[in-house]
Motif scaffolding. Structure first.
Motif, short mmCIF file in Angstrom:
data_model
loop_
_atom_site.label_atom_id
_atom_site.label_comp_id
_atom_site.label_asym_id
_atom_site.label_seq_id
_atom_site.Cartn_x
_atom_site.Cartn_y
_atom_site.Cartn_z
N PHE A 97 21.57 63.02 19.57
CA PHE A 97 20.80 63.86 20.49
C PHE A 97 21.19 63.58 21.94
CE2 PHE A 97 17.37 64.29 17.13
CZ PHE A 97 17.55 65.65 16.97
N ILE A 130 23.33 68.74 17.25
CA ILE A 130 21.87 68.76 17.35
C ILE A 130 21.25 69.09 16.00
CG2 ILE A 130 19.92 70.03 18.34
CD1 ILE A 130 21.61 70.26 20.92
N ALA A 131 21.80 70.09 15.31
CA ALA A 131 21.27 70.47 14.01
C ALA A 131 21.44 69.34 12.99
CB ALA A 131 21.96 71.74 13.51
N GLY A 132 22.61 68.71 13.00
CA GLY A 132 22.85 67.60 12.08
C GLY A 132 21.94 66.41 12.35
N ALA A 136 19.00 66.54 13.75
CA ALA A 136 17.64 66.90 13.36
C ALA A 136 17.45 66.76 11.85
CB ALA A 136 17.34 68.33 13.80
N ILE A 137 18.42 67.23 11.10
CA ILE A 137 18.35 67.10 9.63
C ILE A 137 18.35 65.64 9.23
CG2 ILE A 137 19.64 67.53 7.51
CD1 ILE A 137 20.40 70.26 8.74
N ALA A 141 25.74 72.23 19.44
CA ALA A 141 24.68 72.83 18.62
C ALA A 141 24.73 72.27 17.19
CB ALA A 141 24.83 74.34 18.60
N LEU A 142 25.92 72.11 16.65
CA LEU A 142 26.05 71.54 15.30
C LEU A 142 25.59 70.09 15.26
CD1 LEU A 142 29.44 73.08 14.14
CD2 LEU A 142 27.15 73.61 13.29
N ARG A 196 29.28 75.12 20.76
CA ARG A 196 29.09 75.19 19.31
C ARG A 196 29.05 73.80 18.68
NH1 ARG A 196 32.60 79.61 19.92
NH2 ARG A 196 34.41 78.33 19.37
#
Length: 77
Positions: free
Chosen positions: A60, A25-27, A29-30, A22-23, A19
């Protein structure tokens, strides 16, 4: 309802690491998407945009390393 077997039990520590990865990676990307807008909005020089993109790249890479460790640990069990 079936009982969980040894192979399909999810280790809570590995799930938490997944988790977090994943957070991250999302951060990242944003951050990489909005880096130009952030720099332009704050009126910073372009070198700060490169710095933000390098932070995103580091995130990343970190997430990739964590994901590989999770994968290796799941293969061992």
């Amino acid at each position: 309802m079936t009982q969980p077997t040894e192979n399909n039990r999810l280790d809570p520590k590995m799930a938490r690491q997944g988790r977090i990865a994943a957070l991250v990676i999302a951060g990242a990307a944003i951050l990489s998407i909005f880096a130009p807008l952030i720099v332009q909005g704050l009126g910073l020089p372009a070198r700060f945009e490169v710095l933000l993109l390098l932070f995103a790249l580091a995130a990343f890479i970190w997430a990739l390393v964590v994901a590989l460790r999770i994968w290796q640990n799941s293969r061992d069990t």
